[in-house]
Design an enzyme around this catalytic site. Structure first.
Site, mmCIF file in Angstrom:
data_model
loop_
_atom_site.group_PDB
_atom_site.id
_atom_site.type_symbol
_atom_site.label_atom_id
_atom_site.label_comp_id
_atom_site.label_asym_id
_atom_site.label_seq_id
_atom_site.Cartn_x
_atom_site.Cartn_y
_atom_site.Cartn_z
ATOM 1 N N TYR A 1 32.367 50.058 43.058
ATOM 2 C CA TYR A 1 31.832 49.282 44.166
ATOM 3 C C TYR A 1 30.676 49.983 44.861
ATOM 4 O O TYR A 1 29.927 49.361 45.611
ATOM 5 C CB TYR A 1 32.951 48.981 45.164
ATOM 6 N N HIS B 1 44.414 51.470 43.946
ATOM 7 C CA HIS B 1 43.954 52.028 42.680
ATOM 8 C C HIS B 1 44.614 53.386 42.445
ATOM 9 O O HIS B 1 44.766 54.181 43.363
ATOM 10 C CB HIS B 1 42.428 52.222 42.697
ATOM 11 N N LYS C 1 51.349 46.896 40.027
ATOM 12 C CA LYS C 1 51.475 47.301 38.636
ATOM 13 C C LYS C 1 52.436 48.475 38.506
ATOM 14 O O LYS C 1 52.595 49.274 39.424
ATOM 15 C CB LYS C 1 50.099 47.706 38.088
ATOM 16 N N ARG D 1 46.320 41.034 43.792
ATOM 17 C CA ARG D 1 46.078 40.459 42.475
ATOM 18 C C ARG D 1 46.893 39.166 42.348
ATOM 19 O O ARG D 1 47.838 38.934 43.100
ATOM 20 C CB ARG D 1 46.474 41.441 41.371
ATOM 21 N N HIS E 1 39.953 37.424 41.188
ATOM 22 C CA HIS E 1 39.680 38.869 41.242
ATOM 23 C C HIS E 1 38.387 39.156 41.993
ATOM 24 O O HIS E 1 38.212 40.259 42.532
ATOM 25 C CB HIS E 1 39.607 39.444 39.826
ATOM 26 N N ARG F 1 38.927 40.015 45.523
ATOM 27 C CA ARG F 1 39.275 41.430 45.653
ATOM 28 C C ARG F 1 37.994 42.284 45.686
ATOM 29 O O ARG F 1 37.876 43.204 46.492
ATOM 30 C CB ARG F 1 40.157 41.803 44.473
#
Length: 431
Positions: A412, A403, A309, A285, A377, A380
């Site tokens: 996806y 994730h 994150k 990211r 993004h 990604r």
């Protein structure tokens, strides 16, 4: 105007003439200086220190000359006004600029021209610290909330800013400017009314963001005992089908065209190449690229630690082309800086890049490659769809993208139209 460009416009005379003989540390080549050397008056003792500070911050020679020109102008004005350097702070700037204009000088000054000079005087104890303005109850709550978002939630700067903007609007409902809403009497009716009003003026995706921001604020108010009960459940959800849209996917050819558009013969091109490869090969990211530190790269083992994150630390293999691009940038182009972040701004003052600069790098590469859909993004997304097309299981893709929930990765699967056709059942009644 960028900070590393000349700040004073229209300077045609020898800019170095304001520097005294004793300030020999400021040498810019073998240029001869003509004319009478004007003394910088009351600012003479601080010329050398200011020049050292500007040099350490990475300012260009032109900017340093311009800054020292301002110092000399200020010093001479202080002598005329029978003032000392200790008397010059932000409150004196308007009087100085007015005096210069009255005397017929046409040079244009910008307020930020004086920031470094006054900062140096304050560091040396020459000028008194800036007076601290009274902090309102609203600003105290917002400051505490901002710190909570950083310390407890580890949110990116841009995310913190977005959350703070909503908190400021909500906490001033029905109050004069700067006044704080009485959170002790806050009810679910006010919360619902605010969210409904916000949702009417923004898109579906933004409305969902408002819900998340509102729930975060209410959680903070409750755990800090500013409300008597938890109101997060009073925030209505935004209607909308989950995963109703297909993600915009860049093709492999488009991604490679964006990578190839970086000019490897320039420092900016080599930096952009390293950033793009981190995004395209590892699926990082923007904030993760900006947070990357020198200590996060293990060159011997060939691994990289990603600061993701919620304070996650994930170790990933370092592909050869990514490692080579990083090595080229670090060896040839990274400006000297005490900061440990890998990517440093090219313009002074030298500091770590922000996440939005990473997005700018990708957008510029997209324009060069004639790919208007190019966004950080989406690189990604492109990595995930390419892995899926080569038969990589969703669970493995989820680990690469880091994730928390496999359902996030499942989006996806929708772009693999060929595989979906194979498993799709016939429509009832169809022959």
């Amino acid at each position: 105007m960028p900070l590393d460009e000349p700040i004073i416009l229209g300077i045609m005379a020898p800019l170095f003439q304001d520097v005294p003989e004793e300030a020999s540390c400021f040498q810019l080549g073998d240029e001869e200086m003509s004319g009478t050397r004007r003394k910088p008056g009351a600012m003479a003792p601080y010329i050398a220190g200011l020049d050292s500070k500007l040099t350490a911050a990475g300012y260009t020679p032109g900017t340093r000359r311009g800054m020292l020109k301002i110092v000399g102008d200020v010093g001479r004005w202080l002598v005329v006004e029978q003032l000392s350097a200790a008397d010059f702070d932000e409150s004196r700037i308007p009087a100085f600029m007015e005096a210069r204009a009255t005397a017929g000088f046409t040079q244009k000054y910008y307020l930020r021209c004086f920031t470094v000079m006054i900062g140096l005087l304050r560091e040396g104890g020459i000028v008194a610290p800036a007076p601290v303005a009274p902090v309102s109850a609203l600003e105290r709550v917002l400051a505490d909330y901002r710190q909570w978002l950083v310390d407890e939630k580890d949110l990116a700067d841009t995310t913190v800013l977005r959350y703070e903007k909503l908190a400021r609007r909500f906490l001033q409902i029905g109050r004069p400017e700067g006044k704080l809403l009485d959170t002790a009497t806050l009810s679910g009716v006010e919360v619902s009314a605010f969210i409904l009003a916000e949702s009417r003026r923004v898109s579906l995706g933004s409305a969902r963001g408002r819900v998340a921001e509102m729930r975060s604020l209410l959680c903070y108010l409750y755990i800090t005992e500013r409300t008597s009960w938890d109101l997060t459940r009073c925030v209505p959800s935004v209607a909308g089908w989950r995963d109703a849209h297909l993600p915009v996917v860049l093709s492999v050819e488009q991604v490679e065209a964006m990578v190839a558009s970086c000019d490897g013969s320039t420092s900016t091109g080599r930096r952009d190449l390293a950033i793009l490869l981190l995004l395209a090969r590892l699926g990082l990211r923007c904030i993760e690229v900006a947070r990357l530190r020198l200590d996060d790269i293990d060159w011997r083992v060939g691994e990289i630690t990603v600061r993701g994150k919620a304070r996650r630390r994930d170790v990933m293999p370092l592909p050869v082309d990514v490692g080579q691009a990083l090595a080229n940038y670090l060896q040839q182009d990274r400006p000297a800086s005490p900061c440990r972040e890998v990517f440093i701004t090219e313009r002074a003052p030298r500091k770590p890049i922000r996440a939005d600069l990473v997005g700018d790098v990708v957008r510029r590469a997209g324009r060069r490659a004639h790919c208007p859909e190019g966004r950080a993004h989406r690189l990604r997304h492109a990595l995930a769809t390419n892995m899926l097309a080569h038969g990589t299981p969703l669970r493995d893709i989820s680990q690469v993208l880091r994730h928390r929930d496999l359902a996030t990765t499942a989006i996806y699967a929708k772009v693999d139209i060929g595989s979906l056709r194979e498993i799709a059942q016939d429509w009832p009644g169809q022959n």
